[in-house]
Design a protein around this motif. Structure first.
Motif, mmCIF file in Angstrom:
data_model
loop_
_atom_site.group_PDB
_atom_site.id
_atom_site.type_symbol
_atom_site.label_atom_id
_atom_site.label_comp_id
_atom_site.label_asym_id
_atom_site.label_seq_id
_atom_site.Cartn_x
_atom_site.Cartn_y
_atom_site.Cartn_z
ATOM 1 N N PHE A 162 43.516 -44.742 -28.702
ATOM 2 C CA PHE A 162 42.113 -45.121 -28.617
ATOM 3 C C PHE A 162 41.308 -44.538 -29.766
ATOM 4 C CE2 PHE A 162 41.606 -47.135 -24.475
ATOM 5 C CZ PHE A 162 42.767 -46.767 -23.811
ATOM 6 N N GLY A 163 40.209 -45.233 -30.097
ATOM 7 C CA GLY A 163 39.193 -44.653 -30.957
ATOM 8 C C GLY A 163 38.269 -43.788 -30.117
ATOM 9 N N TYR A 181 49.396 -54.891 -31.091
ATOM 10 C CA TYR A 181 48.293 -55.435 -30.316
ATOM 11 C C TYR A 181 47.048 -54.578 -30.531
ATOM 12 C CZ TYR A 181 51.589 -58.234 -27.575
ATOM 13 O OH TYR A 181 52.539 -59.122 -27.173
ATOM 14 N N PHE A 192 43.044 -53.985 -28.807
ATOM 15 C CA PHE A 192 42.269 -54.208 -27.586
ATOM 16 C C PHE A 192 40.868 -53.629 -27.746
ATOM 17 C CE2 PHE A 192 45.982 -55.211 -24.954
ATOM 18 C CZ PHE A 192 47.003 -54.574 -25.627
ATOM 19 N N ARG A 204 48.111 -50.783 -29.865
ATOM 20 C CA ARG A 204 49.395 -50.626 -29.191
ATOM 21 C C ARG A 204 50.506 -51.139 -30.093
ATOM 22 N NH1 ARG A 204 53.213 -53.233 -26.447
ATOM 23 N NH2 ARG A 204 54.229 -52.150 -24.721
ATOM 24 N N VAL A 253 43.010 -44.834 -34.909
ATOM 25 C CA VAL A 253 41.959 -45.808 -34.661
ATOM 26 C C VAL A 253 40.624 -45.121 -34.915
ATOM 27 C CG1 VAL A 253 40.870 -47.311 -32.968
ATOM 28 C CG2 VAL A 253 43.356 -47.013 -32.949
ATOM 29 N N ARG A 309 41.786 -58.925 -26.140
ATOM 30 C CA ARG A 309 42.935 -58.420 -26.884
ATOM 31 C C ARG A 309 43.300 -59.410 -27.987
ATOM 32 N NH1 ARG A 309 48.762 -59.696 -24.268
ATOM 33 N NH2 ARG A 309 48.379 -61.847 -23.678
ATOM 34 N N PRO A 323 55.483 -55.366 -29.285
ATOM 35 C CA PRO A 323 56.019 -55.696 -27.966
ATOM 36 C C PRO A 323 57.485 -55.308 -27.879
ATOM 37 C CG PRO A 323 55.667 -57.678 -29.264
ATOM 38 C CD PRO A 323 55.026 -56.547 -30.007
ATOM 39 N N GLY A 324 57.898 -54.978 -26.675
ATOM 40 C CA GLY A 324 59.267 -54.533 -26.463
ATOM 41 C C GLY A 324 59.371 -53.033 -26.411
ATOM 42 N N ALA A 325 58.367 -52.360 -26.947
ATOM 43 C CA ALA A 325 58.367 -50.902 -26.901
ATOM 44 C C ALA A 325 57.477 -50.447 -25.751
ATOM 45 C CB ALA A 325 57.839 -50.331 -28.213
ATOM 46 N N ASN A 326 57.929 -49.462 -25.015
ATOM 47 C CA ASN A 326 57.118 -48.944 -23.926
ATOM 48 C C ASN A 326 56.168 -47.921 -24.510
ATOM 49 O OD1 ASN A 326 56.125 -48.211 -21.447
ATOM 50 N ND2 ASN A 326 57.765 -46.762 -21.052
ATOM 51 N N SER A 327 55.225 -48.353 -25.267
ATOM 52 C CA SER A 327 54.437 -47.419 -26.049
ATOM 53 C C SER A 327 53.002 -47.329 -25.562
ATOM 54 C CB SER A 327 54.478 -47.810 -27.518
ATOM 55 O OG SER A 327 54.049 -49.128 -27.683
ATOM 56 N N LYS A 328 52.387 -46.289 -25.956
ATOM 57 C CA LYS A 328 51.073 -45.916 -25.470
ATOM 58 C C LYS A 328 49.984 -46.680 -26.206
ATOM 59 C CE LYS A 328 50.929 -42.155 -28.824
ATOM 60 N NZ LYS A 328 52.236 -42.422 -29.430
ATOM 61 N N LEU A 329 48.786 -46.608 -25.643
ATOM 62 C CA LEU A 329 47.578 -47.037 -26.319
ATOM 63 C C LEU A 329 47.003 -45.855 -27.070
ATOM 64 C CD1 LEU A 329 45.835 -49.120 -23.509
ATOM 65 C CD2 LEU A 329 46.814 -50.007 -25.618
#
Lengths: 116, 115
Positions: free
Chosen positions: A106-107, A33, A35, A95, A4, A50, A98-104
């Protein structure tokens, strides 16, 4: 890996005017996603808005709206009728689907100042 | 409105000491995260946690770090032997399980100062 980029470190806007904060990202995924988070001097991270990548319509939340250009991988935030309380650091974040427990991811953030 | 609570707001410690940062996620959330932000830099992911185990961790999250959910409400980050470069703001976040609510809610952060 996703990246990002927020290339503008600082921006300034006159109170009641409109400002646009830029963000680009890089990904090979088709669904994800995006944000915008606001970080005031208190340093708390507050969700502003978002956008789901599968939606063509740009998200809006009161004075905040986005310009999501999926092909260009661009996700800018427009703040209308800027208020003194809008002064903060703004972070764009990505992010995975969906469905993945994944991290954000950031820029680096952009510091927005609002002139009275 | 429910919120993520972090304590303490500011922790000062000596290099080499152990610290435990505490978080109370929103009650019906089951995904938990720790991020850190070194002053002037971007927010970086440390670790995610689900179903009592680590789901993903970054290269920052080395053997000096550990996470735990000791009871039904708390989620802790432990740094065993702090280093000067661990000085940062540490954010806890939690997320609901419903796919329609793919938003991570952040706490106010704990400022860790290592002297």
């Amino acid at each position: 890996a996703q990246t990002v980029t927020q290339s503008q470190p600082e921006m300034s806007v006159q109170e009641a005017e409109t400002v646009t904060l830029s963000c680009t990202y890089d990904t090979s995924e088709s669904d994800y996603y995006l944000f915008w988070y606001k970080q005031p001097p208190s340093r708390q991270m507050i969700l502003v808005i978002r956008q789901e990548a599968y939606k063509q319509q740009n998200a809006t939340e009161n004075r905040f709206s986005v310009n999501f250009q999926k092909a260009a991988k661009s996700f800018s935030l427009k703040i209308s009728d800027s208020q003194l309380g809008d002064a903060a650091m703004y972070f764009c974040a990505y992010r995975s689907p969906p469905g993945a427990n994944s991290k954000l991811t950031f820029g680096k953030g952009i510091t927005l100042s609002v002139r009275p | 409105e429910p919120e993520v609570t972090q304590t303490p707001s500011h922790q000062v410690t000596q290099m080499g000491q152990e610290v435990i940062l505490r978080c109370v996620p929103i009650s019906n959330h089951l995904y938990f995260y720790w991020y850190r932000q070194i002053l002037g830099q971007k927010v970086e992911f440390l670790v995610s946690f689900y179903n009592n185990e680590i789901s993903e961790k970054s290269e920052i999250f080395d053997d000096q770090f550990s996470v735990e959910r000791p009871d039904g409400s708390n989620f802790t980050l432990k740094i065993r032997s702090t280093k000067l470069e661990d000085s940062a703001m540490y954010f806890c976040a939690s997320r609901p399980t419903t796919l329609a609510k793919n938003i991570q809610y952040f706490g106010a952060g704990t400022r860790l100062s290592v002297l």
